[in-house]
Every structure is written in structure tokens, then in C-alpha cells.
Design a protein around this motif. Structure first.
Motif, short mmCIF file in Angstrom:
data_model
loop_
_atom_site.label_atom_id
_atom_site.label_comp_id
_atom_site.label_asym_id
_atom_site.label_seq_id
_atom_site.Cartn_x
_atom_site.Cartn_y
_atom_site.Cartn_z
N GLU A 286 5.23 6.57 -2.55
CA GLU A 286 4.43 5.99 -3.20
C GLU A 286 3.24 4.93 -2.47
O GLU A 286 2.31 4.53 -2.85
CB GLU A 286 4.98 4.46 -3.88
CG GLU A 286 6.23 4.85 -4.80
CD GLU A 286 5.47 5.49 -6.13
OE1 GLU A 286 4.39 5.17 -6.36
OE2 GLU A 286 6.33 6.42 -6.64
N VAL A 287 3.19 5.61 -1.10
CA VAL A 287 2.45 5.00 -0.08
C VAL A 287 1.43 6.43 0.29
O VAL A 287 0.63 6.36 1.27
CB VAL A 287 2.74 4.25 1.22
CG1 VAL A 287 3.47 3.09 0.78
CG2 VAL A 287 3.79 5.42 1.90
N GLU A 294 0.03 11.64 -9.67
CA GLU A 294 1.44 11.08 -9.43
C GLU A 294 1.45 9.61 -9.00
O GLU A 294 2.27 8.57 -9.48
CB GLU A 294 2.52 11.69 -8.79
CG GLU A 294 2.82 13.22 -9.48
CD GLU A 294 3.60 14.14 -8.40
OE1 GLU A 294 4.70 13.54 -7.82
OE2 GLU A 294 3.11 15.27 -7.95
N VAL A 295 0.48 9.29 -7.93
CA VAL A 295 0.37 8.01 -7.42
C VAL A 295 -0.86 7.79 -7.34
O VAL A 295 -1.74 7.83 -6.48
CB VAL A 295 0.98 8.01 -5.83
CG1 VAL A 295 0.90 6.94 -5.40
CG2 VAL A 295 2.36 8.64 -5.76
N PRO A 296 -1.49 7.28 -8.75
CA PRO A 296 -3.23 6.99 -8.58
C PRO A 296 -3.33 5.87 -7.72
O PRO A 296 -4.54 5.65 -7.46
CB PRO A 296 -3.12 6.93 -9.94
CG PRO A 296 -1.81 6.44 -10.68
CD PRO A 296 -0.72 7.03 -9.74
N ARG A 297 -2.46 5.03 -7.39
CA ARG A 297 -2.57 3.75 -6.78
C ARG A 297 -1.82 3.49 -5.74
O ARG A 297 -0.85 2.86 -5.82
CB ARG A 297 -2.85 2.58 -7.69
CG ARG A 297 -3.79 1.23 -7.00
CD ARG A 297 -4.03 0.33 -8.29
NE ARG A 297 -2.66 0.07 -8.86
CZ ARG A 297 -2.05 -0.95 -8.66
NH1 ARG A 297 -2.38 -1.77 -7.59
NH2 ARG A 297 -0.66 -1.19 -9.32
N PRO A 298 -2.14 3.98 -4.45
CA PRO A 298 -1.03 4.08 -3.31
C PRO A 298 -0.68 2.38 -3.07
O PRO A 298 -1.80 1.78 -3.15
CB PRO A 298 -1.52 4.74 -2.21
CG PRO A 298 -2.59 5.76 -3.00
CD PRO A 298 -3.17 5.06 -4.30
N GLY A 299 0.64 2.17 -2.44
CA GLY A 299 1.00 0.99 -1.95
C GLY A 299 0.47 1.06 -0.67
O GLY A 299 -0.31 1.66 -0.05
N CYS A 300 1.43 0.30 0.31
CA CYS A 300 0.99 -0.21 1.67
C CYS A 300 2.24 0.36 2.54
O CYS A 300 3.16 -0.23 2.17
CB CYS A 300 0.42 -1.46 1.84
SG CYS A 300 -0.66 -2.13 0.97
N LEU A 301 1.88 1.31 3.54
CA LEU A 301 2.95 1.68 4.64
C LEU A 301 2.70 0.88 5.79
O LEU A 301 1.47 0.61 6.51
CB LEU A 301 2.66 3.13 4.95
CG LEU A 301 3.63 3.84 6.01
CD1 LEU A 301 4.91 3.54 5.48
CD2 LEU A 301 3.15 4.99 6.04
N VAL A 367 4.05 -1.08 -4.20
CA VAL A 367 5.32 -1.09 -3.20
C VAL A 367 4.68 -1.24 -1.60
O VAL A 367 3.47 -0.87 -1.60
CB VAL A 367 5.87 0.21 -3.52
CG1 VAL A 367 6.89 0.55 -2.04
CG2 VAL A 367 6.66 0.39 -4.53
N VAL A 368 5.60 -1.90 -1.13
CA VAL A 368 5.19 -2.07 0.47
C VAL A 368 6.42 -1.29 0.91
O VAL A 368 7.48 -1.84 0.81
CB VAL A 368 4.99 -3.40 0.94
CG1 VAL A 368 5.21 -3.53 2.31
CG2 VAL A 368 3.64 -4.19 0.42
N TYR A 369 6.26 -0.32 1.94
CA TYR A 369 7.52 0.31 2.71
C TYR A 369 7.10 0.22 4.28
O TYR A 369 6.14 0.46 4.72
CB TYR A 369 7.34 1.81 2.38
CG TYR A 369 8.52 2.44 2.62
CD1 TYR A 369 9.54 2.76 1.80
CD2 TYR A 369 8.71 3.20 3.73
CE1 TYR A 369 10.73 3.20 1.99
CE2 TYR A 369 9.87 3.76 4.23
CZ TYR A 369 10.85 3.64 3.33
OH TYR A 369 12.17 4.51 3.68
#
Length: 581
Positions: A286-287, A294-301, A367-369
Motif C-alpha cells: 500500500e506504500v 491497485e494502489v491509486p493513492r499510496p500511503g507512507c513508508l 496506511v502508514v507502514y
């Protein structure tokens, strides 16, 4: 005389004819009225039948779509992109042998026929998956057709998951990583051959006690050991119902006990094993910035030990000195970028590597990973084994030494173990008041280092997913005295995939007050919250919103089913010819 008589008979015959005609007319009118009434009743009966049949067909469409999801959990990707209900969703029509007639639209479009109806009843449905990534919810609009009538309903389909329970545990034993027991030996259900089984406690089994009140649904895949505890919601267990026993009633001395209170009848009840995922690595995708479909708006890694402090104004402050790229491409990652939405990298003012960290808006519905520092040289967040971020002082780099350089252990704190605060671990240290919806996942530990609350308890949602343990931070000094004040509040859906949710130093620091959890707790192994007069009393309350929604992209069990959390009849969408109304 005879003529007169003949004349009289002629007059009587005329009157009789009039009478007969009148009676026949009345009878004819009555017959016609009766026929009209019968035909009208038949028409009304048929109309009522079609009306009822149409809604039944619409419900059948919902159930048929659910069965497809049960057989293929990725079926949500299919739908008719030309359908008005699907205009905000990324769906495509299945092809080949997977063609689904229920995705038809318009007068020339197909309908799915209900088996056994002889073609008299059919349905079609439209899919809205725009909220699926955020909450795991799919909206389905189903239209049923019977005879000359149609009716439509909209249903919300939600994945069944860990957050269906206030309390979920895979094994009712202390985490072997903390108890010193062998996981290979003890990670078995009591009913499936764990040493001691139902007659001994050889693997540090944990019991529910007299101070425990579980105010919400609970499930364990294992045998639950219960004495005196109170359960206010439904309780289920995978304990084999053929045994005729619902739970193990034994106390800490492993002798029989009684007094457990179950508010709802028939609790505990049998329910099959719910499988845990092996890791939370699914959330790492998701980042990624290279999966726009599939992940049009990535979260933060973020990389290495990372503090995350929420503010009620909708911001969060993140300190993550090891982070170089907050979005990555490839699996394993081979390149990366640092979008401003995830904070500025480096040690400059308001940088992720600065002493004060970077402050920015919470990445809503995302999501934050937090990952371990990579050891692969091609990874954009790679650091050499002897290297340190600028200004970071960290003990035991590359070893098992204690100290992560961002404030843990705290001043005067004695770390519980040499692995508690690894300098290169993917640990997330979380606190504050969240305004928004977010899931925080960590490759290693998550620490709740202070109260974690919501600004708006109706709209804000938080997920905390540790690949390893989720700890309630409870630091003590060399004299075993607590360094924090009493009581702790955590509002979140909490999941420890491979280990446990537990209070740090649960057996030290004297009475710590109450641990208030508002949300849901799921864990592989039972975590200890209190020991004797040390630790916290429990106050766990289920967040009822989890019955129909979830924190963004929250993990689901390895076997997933979908239940209807809400449905409502709406104005009919298609007429009997199939055209939009």
C-alpha cells in the motif's frame, strides 16, 4: 268462452316472457360482474405475486454475489463499468467462461435467471467498490424481475474479520517468546494435542479471572479457561462441540472452579477456527507508487524506529531518522520517492530526521507502514551496517544492544530486554489524539506510549497492526518503580499477527490503574495485563462501528466471508424491459 280463455292465455304468456327476460338480464349482469371480479382478483393476485417475486429475486441476486465472493475473495474487481452505480469504481467485466449475466444493463443487456423459476424470475446487479480499499465494504445494487414488475435493493457487504470481535485469540497461552516455552511444542490448540491438554498447564495457559469484564463479542480458536469472568456479548470457541463441553472451568491451581457469567444464552457456542495471516506484509504494497491500478493513492513508508504523535487538528508529527524514501517501487523495492504528503526527509527544519520530527496532515483513509532498516543494497532505504543517520546516537548498531536513538529507553528506564528497542527495528511508537482515519502497521513492534484517542468518536478510526507484539508501554526504573502516571486509554482496532497484545513490565510498578480499550483486540497468543497487585485492571468495550466498517485496509483472516451489514429497498432502477428508469 273458449276464445276468451284463449285470449287470457295469450296475455299471460307475454308477461312471463318479460319476466324471464328480466331474470336472465339480472343473472347475466351477476355472471358478468362475477367474472369481472374473478378476473380482477386474478390480476391483483398476479400483480401481488409479481411484486413479491421481484423483491425475492433482488435478494437472490445479493446472495448469489456473496457466494461468488466466498469462492473468490478477489471477485470485487468485477462489475460493469458502464453501470451508473459503478461510475466511481475501478471494475471490469469478467470474460470467457467467467462471464456473468447479472452484470447486464439496458434493454439489450442480460439478466441472470433464478434456477427453478422457468425463466419467470431473474436479477441483475451493479457494484460500487469505491469504499472497499478504505473500509473493506462493497455496495451492491440488485434489481429483481418477476412477471411485469421490478424492485431494487442496495446492500452493504462487509468482510467478516478480526474486528467482528472485541476479543479474539488464536491460542490461549502466553506468547512463548515471553514465557520461555517452546513455540514449536506449545503452539497447538488444547483440543488438538497441546501438552497438558485440558488437564494440565504446561504451556503457560492464561485464564479469565474475576476482575475481567468483556463487553462485546469474543472468539477463541482455542479452549478458553474461565473462572468468574463476565462476558456481556456472544462468546464462541472452536473447542470441539462433540465433547459436550463449552469451556475449561479451571483456576490458576488447575482445579475446578465455577462462577463464570455469560449474559447471552447459549454462550459459549461453537464456531470454526478463524485463520490468522502469516504476516502483515500485505500492507507494505500500500506504500508502492508503481501500482496505480491497485494502489491509486499510496500511503507512507517509514524506516527504522519511528515516533508517530497525533494532534487533534488533523496533523501528525513523525520522527524517523532512517527514512530516505516514503514511497517505493518494486517488490523487493528498487527505487523510491519522498512525496511531501508523507513529510520531508532529512534533518532540516521540520524534517523526519530532525529532533522534533516532521509535522503534516494525516494521510486520510490510508496506511502508514514502518519497516526494519533494509539490508539489501538495491533498496532505496538501505544503510550500511556501520552507518548512522546524521546526529543519531544509537547503542549496539548491528548488535542486540539496547537503544534506538529516538528516546527509548527513556531517562532512568531499564529496558525489559536487550531486544526491546533495537536501533534498526521497524518499531512504531504511537500516541495522541487522531482526527481522521488511518492504519499504522509495523514490521516489528508497535508501542502505545501514551493515550491514543479520537477527536470525533463517530468518525475517526485507527488500526494498529504489529507483525510482532503490540505493547502498552509501561517503563520502570531500576527499583521497579513506574515512570508514568496511572491509567491508559487506547481507542483502536489492535492486531498482533504473530505474537501478542500485552502490557510491558506487567509484573512491576504496582497498581497501574485501568487499561481502557475502546475498539477490538486480536492476537495470536494471549497477552498478560496484570500480575498480582501489578499492572492494569481491564476495561474493554467494543466499538460497534466495526460491525459495518473498518480502519483503512485492515487485515482480514486468511479465509474471508462477506456478510450483509445493511440493506434497504430503493426506487426501482430498471423497468421490466431492462432500461434505466
Amino acid at each position: 268462452m273458449m276464445r276468451r280463455l284463449s285470449a287470457r292465455r295469450g296475455d299471460d304468456s307475454g308477461m312471463a316472457l318479460v319476466l324471464v327476460i328480466g331474470v336472465c338480464s339480472v343473472l347475466t349482469i351477476a355472471i358478468v360482474a362475477g367474472i369481472a371480479l374473478a378476473v380482477g382478483s386474478m390480476r391483483k393476485s398476479r400483480a401481488d405475486q409479481d411484486w413479491s417475486g421481484a423483491i425475492a429475486a433482488a435478494y437472490a441476486g445479493i446472495e448469489e454475489y456473496q457466494s461468488r465472493l466466498a469462492n473468490d475473495t478477489s471477485y470485487f474487481q468485477y462489475g460493469n463499468p458502464a453501470a451508473t452505480f459503478s461510475k466511481t469504481s475501478k471494475v471490469a467485466l469478467p470474460s470467457g467462461g467467467s462471464t456473468n449475466p447479472a452484470f447486464g444493463i439496458g434493454t439489450a443487456g442480460t439478466w441472470a435467471t433464478i434456477p427453478g423459476s422457468g425463466g419467470a424470475a431473474s436479477y441483475r446487479y451493479e457494484v460500487d467498490t469505491s469504499a472497499y480499499a478504505a473500509s473493506g465494504t462493497i455496495k451492491l445494487r440488485s434489481t429483481g424481475r418477476a412477471g411485469g414488475d421490478t424492485r431494487s435493493i442496495v446492500a452493504d457487504l462487509k468482510q467478516s474479520g478480526f474486528i467482528d470481535f472485541l476479543y479474539f485469540t488464536d491460542y490461549e497461552i502466553q506468547d512463548p517468546a515471553n514465557s520461555g516455552k517452546s513455540e514449536a511444542t506449545c503452539a497447538k490448540y488444547a483440543w488438538a494435542g497441546r501438552p497438558g491438554g485440558l488437564s494440565g498447564n504446561q504451556c503457560s495457559e492464561i485464564a479469565f479471572g474475576s476482575n475481567d469484564v468483556v463487553d462485546g463479542p469474543a472468539h477463541s480458536n482455542d479452549v478458553m479457561r474461565i473462572c468468574d469472568a463476565t462476558f456481556k456479548g456472544p462468546v464462541t470457541t472452536a473447542y470441539n462441540p462433540a465433547s459436550g463441553r463449552k469451556f475449561a472451568a479451571r483456576n490458576s491451581s488447575w482445579t475446578s472452579c465455577a462462577g463464570a457469567t455469560f449474559t447471552l444464552p447459549n454462550s459459549p457456542a461453537y464456531s470454526p477456527v478463524i485463520g490468522m495471516p502469516a504476516t502483515n506484509s500485505e500492507l507494505r504494497r500500500e506504500v508502492r507508487s508503481d501500482l496505480p491500478g491497485e494502489v491509486p493513492r499510496p500511503g507512507c513508508l517509514y524506516t527504522g524506529p519511528t515516533t508517530i504523535t497525533f494532534s487533534s487538528n488533523g496533523n501528525m508529527t513523525v520522527r524517523s531518522p532512517w527514512t530516505k524514501a516514503t514511497n517505493v517501487a518494486g517488490s523487493p523495492a528498487t527505487s523510491g520517492t519522498a512525496p511531501a504528503a508523507c513529510g520531508t526527509v532529512g534533518t532540516g527544519s521540520n524534517g523526519l530526521g530532525s529532533a522534533g520530527g516532521a509535522t503534516f496532515k494525516v494521510p486520510e483513509y490510508n496506511v502508514v507502514y514502518v519497516q526494519n532498516v533494509p539490508t539489501v543494497t538495491s533498496d532505496p532505504n538501505y544503510w550500511a551496517s556501520a552507518a548512522l543517520p546524521s546526529g543519531l546516537k544509537c547503542t549496539g548498531v548491528g548488535t542486540s544492544g539496547v537503544g534506538n536513538g529516538i528516546g527509548y529507553p527513556a531517562a532512568n528506564e531499564v529496558a525489559p530486554s536487550t531486544t526491546s528497542y533495537g536501533c534498526r527495528n521497524g518499531d512504531a511508537f504511537v500516541s495522541g489524539t487522531l482526527a481522521g482515519q488511518l492504519t499504522v502497521a509495523a514490521e516489528n513492534y508497535i508501542y502505545a506510549v501514551g493515550d491514543i484517542t479520537y477527536k470525533d468518536v463517530e468518525n475517526d478510526l485507527l488500526g494498529l497492526i504489529g507483525n510482532n507484539a503490540v505493547w502498552v508501554w509501561n517503563p520502570v526504573d531500576s527499583g521497579k518503580k513506574a515512570l508514568l502516571g496511572s491509567n491508559r486509554t487506547i481507542k483502536a482496532a489492535i492486531l498482533s499477527v504473530a505474537h501478542t497484545f500485552q502490557v510491558q513490565n506487567y509484573d512491576k510498578g504496582d497498581n497501574r490503574g485501568t487499561l481502557n480499550v475502546y475498539g477490538a483486540i486480536a492476537q495470536k497468543f494471549r497477552g498478560i495485563v496484570r500480575s498480582g497487585s501489578n499492572g492494569y485492571a481491564k476495561s474493554y468495550i467494543y466499538d460497534d462501528r466495526f460491525r459495518y466498517t473498518a480502519p483503512p485496509k485492515f487485515l482480514s483472516p486468511v479465509t474471508t466471508t462477506y456478510g450483509v451489514s445493511l440493506w434497504v429497498e430503493v426506487d426501482k432502477v430498471f423497468d421490466e424491459s431492462g432500461g434505466y428508469r
